[in-house]
Structures are given as structure tokens and as C-alpha cells.
Design an enzyme around this catalytic site. Sequence first.
Site, PDB file in Angstrom:
ATOM      1  N   SER A 208       0.853  -1.189   0.000  1.00 22.86           N
ATOM      2  CA  SER A 208       0.000   0.000   0.000  1.00 22.86           C
ATOM      3  C   SER A 208       0.892   1.244   0.000  1.00 22.86           C
ATOM      4  CB  SER A 208      -0.943  -0.025   1.209  1.00 22.86           C
ATOM      5  OG  SER A 208      -1.834   1.072   1.178  1.00 22.86           O
ATOM      6  N   THR A 209       0.850   2.031   1.074  1.00 19.05           N
ATOM      7  CA  THR A 209       1.632   3.263   1.140  1.00 19.05           C
ATOM      8  C   THR A 209       3.121   2.970   0.969  1.00 19.05           C
ATOM      9  OG1 THR A 209       0.020   4.119   2.714  1.00 19.05           O
ATOM     10  CG2 THR A 209       2.112   5.311   2.529  1.00 19.05           C
ATOM     11  N   HIS A 235      -2.680  -1.178  -3.320  1.00 20.15           N
ATOM     12  CA  HIS A 235      -3.842  -0.300  -3.148  1.00 20.15           C
ATOM     13  C   HIS A 235      -3.706   0.915  -4.052  1.00 20.15           C
ATOM     14  CE1 HIS A 235      -4.277  -2.052   1.181  1.00 20.15           C
ATOM     15  NE2 HIS A 235      -4.817  -2.833   0.276  1.00 20.15           N
ATOM     16  N   MET A 328       0.098   1.118   5.088  1.00 18.80           N
ATOM     17  CA  MET A 328      -0.596   1.402   6.339  1.00 18.80           C
ATOM     18  C   MET A 328      -1.764   0.441   6.507  1.00 18.80           C
ATOM     19  SD  MET A 328      -2.702   4.932   5.651  1.00 18.80           S
ATOM     20  CE  MET A 328      -4.188   4.965   4.636  1.00 18.80           C
ATOM     21  N   ASP A 331      -4.321  -4.719   6.167  1.00 19.24           N
ATOM     22  CA  ASP A 331      -4.770  -5.556   5.063  1.00 19.24           C
ATOM     23  C   ASP A 331      -3.693  -6.594   4.741  1.00 19.24           C
ATOM     24  OD1 ASP A 331      -6.377  -6.523   3.034  1.00 19.24           O
ATOM     25  OD2 ASP A 331      -5.636  -5.085   1.548  1.00 19.24           O
TER      26      ASP A 331
END
Length: 399
Positions: A208-209, A235, A328, A331
Site C-alpha cells: 500500500s503506502t 492499493h 498502512m 490488510d
Amino acid sequence: MISVLVVDDSVVVRRLITDALGDDPEIRVVGTAPNGKVALTKIEQLRPDLVTLDIEMPIMDGLQTMRAIRQQYARLPVIMFSTLTAAGATATLDALSAGASDYVTKPANVGSVAESIRSVREQIIPRIHALCGGRARGPLAPPRPGAAPGRPLPGAGHPSAPPLARPGGSALPGVVRPPNVPPGGPVVAPVRAAPRTGGIEVVAVGCSTGGPDALTAVVRALPASLPVPVVVVQHMPPVFTKMFADRLDRTAALSVVEAAGDMVVRPGTVYIAPGDFHMEVVRRGTEVVTKLNTGPPENFCRPAVDVLFRSVSRTYGGSTLAVILTGMGQDGKRGAEQLRAAGAEIVVQDEATSVVWGMPGAVAQAGIAHAVLPLGEIANHLISRTAGGRGAKSMEVTR
């Protein structure tokens, strides 16, 4: 209190972001700027903890500003504001490559100002806390000697963590203590799995991030001869995933595609889940194919890593090597638990090289990971573990 500088050429957008952030008592907007040139001056004057940065601005645009920020402030978190267009996706990916920490998309086709503020608030506030929540306050430091301009220092925004201890007191290699676990607190150490008789048939990745840069670093280091497929959830919204896959395909030895429904999963190819679709892999006769769906978001995400990991567990079981990169939230944790129970191998990126140690940290803290590795070691680990295809043996806790 987290101090934020808002940079956007639109007075309306500056006000919208300021109002959205004003609802959080731990965030304070300390200034605004209409372009990058003014922003650089205000960063020096105000020393914010984080900057929100528009892409399209006069005088000095967001990409130019991002590069200039990284030349002077290697550790300053920057969140880009982008549009859900091909041009916006391209510029955002350029900014991430130049060192931006994350991005959010501007509200589009919303019915009211209140709805726009809500959209911005829901996107940006969790990111600000993830990027700044554990960071020591104080004046920004210039880049360390030898730090490459235009790139953030690994681990920016994260306190260093001491090694976890074994029950007997010695350090457990490759595992770091999460920020909130005090010395003498619970030991977060993976349990060794019994060696498998089979080998690795698929690599499944969640991020993600900070993920676009991390995933790029890993995929570019993998050879075209990789004997297994790689399935990925990063993401990202629609348009962005297609642009990201195309960009990575141009620079990687492996073939990289945005997945579509009913694609046959083949060795030497990376399949990236498309924005706003969950991706699963299922067996169809002797083949494995991708399946897409628009089921409810999980962990506030669609695509979700948990959805992919569960399907990989059902389809490949213990012949899976799962990798959780920077990001972050949590997930991927539940899916990793299911994979671990099936006998799969779990590897997570370490805190020092993660932009946000949320997703990998959650797996490490749960004791699910077999290995916690720096980003620069993950590709070599994948290569060695997949060498020979099905003949690669299982491993134990490693660095």
C-alpha cells in the site's frame, strides 16, 4: 500536534483541505502556498511535519517541487493531490518515483462541498497519522551525507526499533520490535514451520503506502526466467493500476500486466489487480486463472490483499511464498494467517526500509512471518526460494 503545509494553486482546494484537516484535534494547518516556489520558502520558515502538494501549479509545479524538497529535506513526508485521469496518474507515479510518500485523489462528481470535505478527510487523515504518528517532532534535518537527492531516506517517519529478544534474552535475527512494544513486553517471533516436500509455485504480494517504489525495486530485480507467476495487490484506484503496470512492464525483465478476468496465470509474469476490483486466482482444469469481482471492500480497500491471499491459499496452499511490503493498516494479516496455516511461507519488509510499517508490522507482530527482510534483500530471497520451481525447499526464520 502534527503541523501541515497545504500547497495548491486553487484557493478553493486550499480551503477544502484546511477544513477537512481542521476536524482532527491532532492536526494543525500551519500555512498554505499557491505554488512550489512559495512552498519551499514556507517549508524553511514553518518547518511543517508534512506537506500536501498539488501536481498542476503555475511557476513551479508539484513534480519540480517534489524533487526540490527531496534535495533539501530527505525525511519530510509529502502527500500528493492528484486527479483520476491518465495524466494525473502519470504525474503522480513520477512524483512517487521522485520521493513522494503517498497520494490522494481529488474529489470528482460529488454533490456538495460537505461531501468533498468528507472525501478528502477520509483519504488524507489516516495517511497523515500513518506517516507522522510515530515521528519525533522538531526541526527538519537536511539529508544525511551521501544520501541521494530526490529519494527519501529509508524508514523516514519511523523511530528505530530494538531487536526483539528470544525468551532467553538473545536477539532474534531479522525481527524488530514494533514501536509500541516496550522492552520486556511480548515477544513477536514467528514459529518455525516444518519443511515442505513441495516447492514454490506462486509469489503473492500485498502493498500500500510506499508500495509503488518498493514493488518496483523488487520486480526490477527479478529475472525474466522466474519460474513462477507473481500476483499483486497494490492499493491504487482505477487508471492508476493500469499506468503503473505499463510503466513497470517497460523497465522490468518480467512481463507486467494489469490483470483482467480469466487471464491464465503463467510463470515469468506479474499480475497487478486493477483498481476498484478484488482479484482472486482459481483453478480451471489444469490451469490457474484470475477472477475479478466488485464485492464489498475489505479493510476499507478494493482491491484487498486479504481477498487475494485467501484465494491463493485455496488454490496453491503451502506452495505459496507471500510477501507483505510497506503499507498502512492491516490488510493482508488475516489472509497471511490462512496462508501460514496452509503451510505457505510468509516474508515481510522490515520497518527500517518501509515508508509505513503497518501491513508488514501487523503480520510480524502476530508472529506469522518466517522472515523480516530489508527491501534490498527481498528480490534475492524470492530468486533463491523459487530456483528450480517446485523443487525449492522450505526455510526457517532468516535475515
